[in-house]
Design an enzyme around this catalytic site. Sequence first.
Site, mmCIF file in Angstrom:
data_model
loop_
_atom_site.group_PDB
_atom_site.id
_atom_site.type_symbol
_atom_site.label_atom_id
_atom_site.label_comp_id
_atom_site.label_asym_id
_atom_site.label_seq_id
_atom_site.Cartn_x
_atom_site.Cartn_y
_atom_site.Cartn_z
ATOM 1 N N CYS A 194 -5.039 -55.968 -44.205
ATOM 2 C CA CYS A 194 -4.772 -54.858 -43.358
ATOM 3 C C CYS A 194 -5.572 -53.567 -44.050
ATOM 4 O O CYS A 194 -6.796 -53.511 -44.113
ATOM 5 C CB CYS A 194 -3.476 -54.663 -43.128
ATOM 6 S SG CYS A 194 -2.793 -53.776 -41.643
ATOM 7 N N HIS A 227 -1.752 -60.463 -41.510
ATOM 8 C CA HIS A 227 -0.860 -60.674 -42.695
ATOM 9 C C HIS A 227 -0.441 -62.098 -42.929
ATOM 10 O O HIS A 227 0.675 -62.512 -42.649
ATOM 11 C CB HIS A 227 0.371 -59.651 -42.636
ATOM 12 C CG HIS A 227 0.078 -58.424 -42.341
ATOM 13 N ND1 HIS A 227 0.049 -57.465 -43.548
ATOM 14 C CD2 HIS A 227 -0.128 -57.349 -41.664
ATOM 15 C CE1 HIS A 227 -0.155 -56.481 -43.390
ATOM 16 N NE2 HIS A 227 -0.471 -56.250 -42.006
ATOM 17 N N GLU A 268 0.740 -63.204 -45.715
ATOM 18 C CA GLU A 268 2.164 -62.971 -46.601
ATOM 19 C C GLU A 268 3.134 -63.171 -46.037
ATOM 20 O O GLU A 268 4.272 -63.365 -46.571
ATOM 21 C CB GLU A 268 1.923 -61.761 -47.475
ATOM 22 C CG GLU A 268 2.156 -60.487 -46.989
ATOM 23 C CD GLU A 268 0.994 -59.869 -46.186
ATOM 24 O OE1 GLU A 268 0.931 -58.746 -45.819
ATOM 25 O OE2 GLU A 268 0.032 -60.511 -46.010
#
Length: 226
Positions: free
Chosen positions: A87, A197, A199
């Site tokens: 990002c 994302h 994660e």
Amino acid sequence: MHAAIIQFPGTNRESDMAAALRLATGREPKMVWHAETSLPSGIDLVVLPGGFSYGDYLRAGAIAAHSPVMREVAKAAEAGTLVLGVCNGFQALCEANLLPGALMRNASLKFVCREVKLEVVSADTPFTRLYGEGEVIRTPVAHADGNYFADQASLDRLEGENQVIFRYAEGTSPNGSQRDIAGICNARRNVLGMMPHPEDFTEEAHGCLDGLRLFKGLAQALEVAA
């Protein structure tokens, strides 16, 4: 795997990234402030996480790209260290010329926060080695400036040299990116930038584990290389 997470003023996703790395490796990543002029010794992965570095003034990632630590990130990348930008981290890598192109304002001119589908265009990287080529995975996005842009010659070169790694799939592009590009790597394939994302899809509580394979794949790749 010994990872370092770079923090800029305005970074806000470092805890999520640290949790994913800890889960995949069992090791605590080191936090590195943007003003540092060196990276910790023994680091084999550098991560630029999401957020709004310097409030996204000028352009998203533009000021972060000139932070002192970015000179060391560039040197590490040149030496073959793996670098992951997610990002805002992707934006900073482009602004620092570690990756080609730029991330512009979303076509809708609105901040977008939702789940998207990604096609794994290339599994031939340390970041995607546990995915299947052509596999479609789920990931969240949260950005206002994720519209990937490059001139046509650069886009053709990225496609021709297999540097497009992720593409928004099944009409889920949230930002108008050219050719639905969601993530690219450098020619050497050790630097990856992506807008979604991974994660945040690494634990059962997240409702999806599709992101976990990216981090486990990195750990395995570095174990093999050691």
